[in-house]
Scaffold this motif. Structure first.
Motif, mmCIF file in Angstrom:
data_model
loop_
_atom_site.group_PDB
_atom_site.id
_atom_site.type_symbol
_atom_site.label_atom_id
_atom_site.label_comp_id
_atom_site.label_asym_id
_atom_site.label_seq_id
_atom_site.Cartn_x
_atom_site.Cartn_y
_atom_site.Cartn_z
ATOM 1 N N LYS A 193 0.979 -1.194 0.069
ATOM 2 C CA LYS A 193 0.096 0.055 0.059
ATOM 3 C C LYS A 193 0.966 1.233 -0.081
ATOM 4 O O LYS A 193 0.586 2.282 -0.765
ATOM 5 N N GLN A 194 1.910 1.269 0.928
ATOM 6 C CA GLN A 194 2.896 2.428 0.871
ATOM 7 C C GLN A 194 3.286 2.318 -0.465
ATOM 8 O O GLN A 194 3.677 3.843 -0.942
ATOM 9 N N LEU A 254 1.020 4.256 -2.735
ATOM 10 C CA LEU A 254 0.676 5.431 -2.625
ATOM 11 C C LEU A 254 1.945 6.630 -3.031
ATOM 12 O O LEU A 254 1.565 7.379 -3.311
ATOM 13 N N VAL A 306 1.706 6.996 -6.684
ATOM 14 C CA VAL A 306 0.698 7.767 -7.311
ATOM 15 C C VAL A 306 0.922 9.359 -6.989
ATOM 16 O O VAL A 306 0.659 10.215 -7.629
ATOM 17 N N LEU A 307 1.643 9.347 -5.760
ATOM 18 C CA LEU A 307 2.142 10.838 -5.500
ATOM 19 C C LEU A 307 3.368 11.104 -6.473
ATOM 20 O O LEU A 307 3.466 12.495 -6.770
ATOM 21 N N TYR A 333 -5.682 13.735 -2.645
ATOM 22 C CA TYR A 333 -4.718 12.701 -2.334
ATOM 23 C C TYR A 333 -4.726 12.233 -0.665
ATOM 24 O O TYR A 333 -4.464 10.957 -0.627
ATOM 25 N N MET A 360 -5.348 8.718 0.352
ATOM 26 C CA MET A 360 -4.303 7.727 1.230
ATOM 27 C C MET A 360 -5.018 7.266 2.480
ATOM 28 O O MET A 360 -4.837 6.204 3.008
ATOM 29 N N VAL A 402 -7.181 4.250 1.607
ATOM 30 C CA VAL A 402 -6.352 3.107 1.428
ATOM 31 C C VAL A 402 -5.743 2.467 2.497
ATOM 32 O O VAL A 402 -5.964 1.370 2.570
#
Length: 816
Positions: A270-271, A274, A277-278, A370, A374, A377
């Protein structure tokens, strides 16, 4: 509009109204109702304020308008045409001046100046068209305005009927979707096509063009790529509609919202997602793009496993400018207001928040969305964050994640970190995620290597299996062949015994046959020697005949050359050197020349072009039948032609030119032997069609084919037009009451012809050449040999002096 908003705020802050609805649920709906009213008011403003819509359109269409470039191109084209006309006029004036005349130098200087301006203008035009093409490649919506310049079809080469539609991934108006999304297949590849209805309103067209332009410009591993964009005109139930299509690659993992419950990734993955995406948001920031609708539904995953990578998608409400708040709210449908507004920053919903940035979308508003993504998620919670619930929602995540989410969800945009700053946060800089990313890259590379080695091993295994099968087949065939050979060996042994017994009997017969063969060889050798002697004798006789023929031809040419230039040909029957002047006779030579003329007209006829000319349009004939042939014997007309022919040949020799030779389809070997063609003047036999009442006039006038009666409006001015194809001359023939047409077979002294690729009207004489004299004739070429020529079917030959053409044969024919 401002008064309406003020009244709206007063209504929803009225204490009496709040007292009447004490329920917390009803009070929580008041901001949402307020947002819905803003949407309706904005749509009403868009309907009324036409000037504002036009201003938005100009802003959305791009950085540069092609209209000034198109106007400049038109001016350059007009200037180039004027310079070309000026250059031709100067060239014509130069051809009419003498070598020593004083104006000649002035004209040559003017021609050099005009030529230089032409080249400069042509270069400017080429650079301008290159600039237009680059503009169209960057802004596809301009293709409709400049398509005539580049002669291309708007919309590219993709059409929806080129795809096999497998299914529909989403339906417009359902579950917050704004567009239909199709799952299609093209050959072996699968794609996703996003459908826009461009006939509904101006806003839908701008959304289509905007998303196409942004996706075409952005190239990043974590942003959706665009394969192609195209349009299509359709008609359903009698209604005309234009649709736009964006073709994108198919991602098997679905949206981020679907991927998480299906794959159930751990915290490290997940991290990693993310952070990727960033990184995509940071690329948008560097390109000054505001996405405006960041949510899990607009983040697509490449595969249904924990190693999938995200792709940011759905840019139809994105913008390249900063001020876009009302436009964003107005593009959200009524059914999806709640789902989309959940991710909007506070300054976009409440004008009292955000300070100077109130009501303005920016990269910081994307960062707020976002932060919501986050939080969703990491916690699995999908709801809008309020100030009183933020602490409770963040309780389930780690300290670093809490710190970053808290900063991202700040109500003041100035307090939120940008994407670049967020990437440096401790949540993303921990060694665990970096090591995991490195391990995943190594694992992916190792997996790719293993897949490659496995594919190679499978291929080798298949080859070994095929080889083993082929070895078995070959072994079995060898065993069968061995048994056959043993059986044949037995038969051969028995046959050998029988042959040995017969051999003794045959030896005596063979000896007798050998003696007979030797005798036959001696006889054959004697006959072969006699045949060789006869062959040598025949070759000697053929050489003697050829020598006699060459001697006769030399004597014939010598007699013709020794005769006066003005004397008629020796093969004429009724007119000779002793005939008085003005003697002209039309002699019937049908028995001798009919078959040759028939073959000439048939072989030079292009049947596909019959019936498409000026005087034979609509005729259904496929060829010609020669009825009669006359030879025109005119002493005065021949004398003027022979003198001009001699003059042309002499001028070519004087200029030191190489003798020109024009190859024509009407040439036959009998013309050189029987009619004595003059090679010095590049003499050729060509055809000339005429009306049925003109042959006797042409013969009786004594002038032959007179260039003075031809119009200057012809493609090559006022000259005598000749053709090498009977199908071309047929265009100018008109039949009489009996269906008979007439053509002349004309001697023409072409001299040095000028090859013309374009129309040259108003000419009364051939164009000027580099030397001290004009060209002798004009040869109009076709696209078959010169792609830039304007003639497509037949070549044309034009002489501008009646003394260069002698109509020697008149052919009476019938169209069949």
């Amino acid at each position: 509009m401002e008064q309406a908003l003020m009244c709206e705020e007063e209504v929803f802050t009225d204490p009496s109204l709040i007292e009447r609805f004490p329920s917390a649920r009803i009070n929580s709906l008041l901001p949402q109702v307020l947002s819905w009213i803003r949407i309706m008011l904005y749509r009403l403003e868009n309907v009324i304020n036409v000037d504002a819509v036009k201003a938005d359109l100009e802003e959305l269409q791009g950085l540069q308008d092609p209209e000034p470039l198109l106007e400049t191109r038109g001016e350059l084209m007009e200037r180039l045409d004027k310079l070309s006309d000026r250059y031709l006029t100067l060239a014509f004036n130069l051809s009419r001046t003498q070598i020593k005349d004083s104006p000649r130098g002035t004209i040559e200087k003017q021609m050099a100046f005009v030529r230089s301006n032409k080249n400069t203008t042509a270069r400017e035009l080429e650079k301008l068209e290159e600039k237009l093409w680059k503009l169209v490649q960057h802004y596809p919506e301009y293709l409709y305005q400049v398509k005539e310049v580049f002669d291309v079809e708007c919309g590219g080469h993709d059409r929806l009927d080129m795809f096999e539609v497998i299914g529909r991934l989403s339906q417009a108006g359902q579950q917050g979707a704004r567009h239909n999304v199709l799952h299609v297949k093209q050959e072996q590849d699968e794609f996703v096509i996003k459908v826009f209805s461009l006939s509904d309103n101006h806003r839908s067209r701008m959304h289509f063009l905007r998303e196409a332009r942004i996706l075409r410009r952005l190239k990043h591993p974590y942003i959706m790529s665009l394969c192609s964009a195209f349009t299509e005109e359709t008609s359903e139930h009698g209604l005309w509609e234009v649709r736009g299509y964006l073709k994108m690659p198919l991602l098997a993992g679905g949206s981020l919202r679907q991927w998480i419950p299906r794959v159930k990734p751990d915290d490290l993955h997940k991290q990693r997602v993310l952070m990727q995406v960033l990184q995509g948001l940071e690329h948008l920031r560097q390109n000054r793009i505001i996405h405006g609708d960041i949510k899990p539904d607009n983040i697509l995953m490449t595969s249904l496993d924990e190693h999938a990578e995200p792709k940011i998608a759905d840019f139809d409400v994105s913008k390249e400018q900063e001020d876009r708040a009302r436009d964003l709210v107005a593009t959200v449908t009524v059914t999806s207001v709640m789902g989309t507004l959940q991710y909007l920053a506070p300054e976009l919903l409440d004008p009292t928040k955000g300070g100077a940035n109130a009501g303005k979308a920016s990269h910081k508003s994307d960062m707020y969305a976002y932060g919501i993504v986050m939080l969703e998620v990491l916690t699995g919670t999908a709801q809008r964050v309020q100030s009183d619930t933020k602490t409770m929602l963040l309780a389930g995540v780690g300290a670093d994640a809490q710190s970053l989410i808290s900063k991202l969800l700040e109500e003041d945009p100035q307090q939120r970190p940008a994407s670049a700053e967020a990437l440096t946060h401790a949540y993303f800089t921990s060694s665990a995620i970096r090591n995991m990313a490195a391990r995943e890259r190594l694992q992916q590379e190792r997996q790719e290597q293993l897949d490659s080695e496995h594919a190679e091993l499978v291929k080798k295994q298949e080859m070994m299996t095929k080889l083993a099968t082929s070895i078995c087949v070959v072994g079995e065939s060898l065993r069968v062949h061995e048994r056959i050979l043993l059986e044949e060996q037995k038969k051969l042994l028995e046959e050998g015994k029988r042959l040995r017994s017969q051999d003794r009997k045959s030896k005596s017969e063979v000896q007798a046959m050998k003696r007979t063969v030797e005798e036959m060889k001696r006889k054959a050798t004697s006959q072969h020697r006699e045949l060789k002697e006869m062959q040598v004798a025949l070759q000697q006789r053929e050489a003697e005949h050829e020598q006699e023929r060459q001697s006769l031809m030399s004597e014939k040419l010598l007699i013709a050359n020794n005769r006066s230039v003005l004397d008629p040909p020796l093969y004429w029957q009724h007119v000779n050197a002793q005939s008085p002047s003005h003697t002209r006779v039309k002699v019937d030579v049908t028995p001798r020349w009919k078959e040759k003329m028939q073959e000439l007209l048939t072989s030079t006829c292009k049947e596909g072009f019959l019936g498409e000319g000026r005087n034979n349009r609509g005729c259904a004939h496929k060829g010609f039948q020669v009825v009669r042939v006359w030879r025109v014997e005119d002493k005065d007309l021949w004398s003027s032609y022979a003198l001009q022919r001699k003059s042309i040949g002499h001028a070519i020799v004087e200029e030191g030119e190489q003798h020109p030779t024009t190859s024509v389809s009407t040439w036959r070997d009998w013309m050189g032997e029987d009619l004595l063609v003059d090679q010095l003047s590049n003499e050729a036999f060509l055809l000339h069609g005429t009306k049925h009442d003109m042959p006797d006039v042409i013969i009786a006038s004594g002038y032959g084919l007179d260039e003075r009666v031809f119009s200057l409006q012809g493609h090559f001015g006022g000259g005598i037009y000749l053709a090498e194809n009977s199908s071309k001359s047929d265009e100018y023939c008109t039949p009489d009451a009996n269906g008979l047409c007439y053509m002349f077979l004309v001697r023409a002294a072409l001299g040095s012809p000028y090859e013309a690729t374009r129309s040259m009207k108003q000419l009364r004489r051939p164009p000027a050449r580099a030397g001290t004299r004009l060209y002798d004739s004009v040869l109009a070429v076709t696209k078959e040999t010169h792609p830039d020529a304007f003639l497509e079917r037949h070549r044309e030959f034009v002489v501008y002096d009646r003394r260069q053409a002698y109509p020697e044969f008149l052919i009476e024919l019938r169209r069949v």
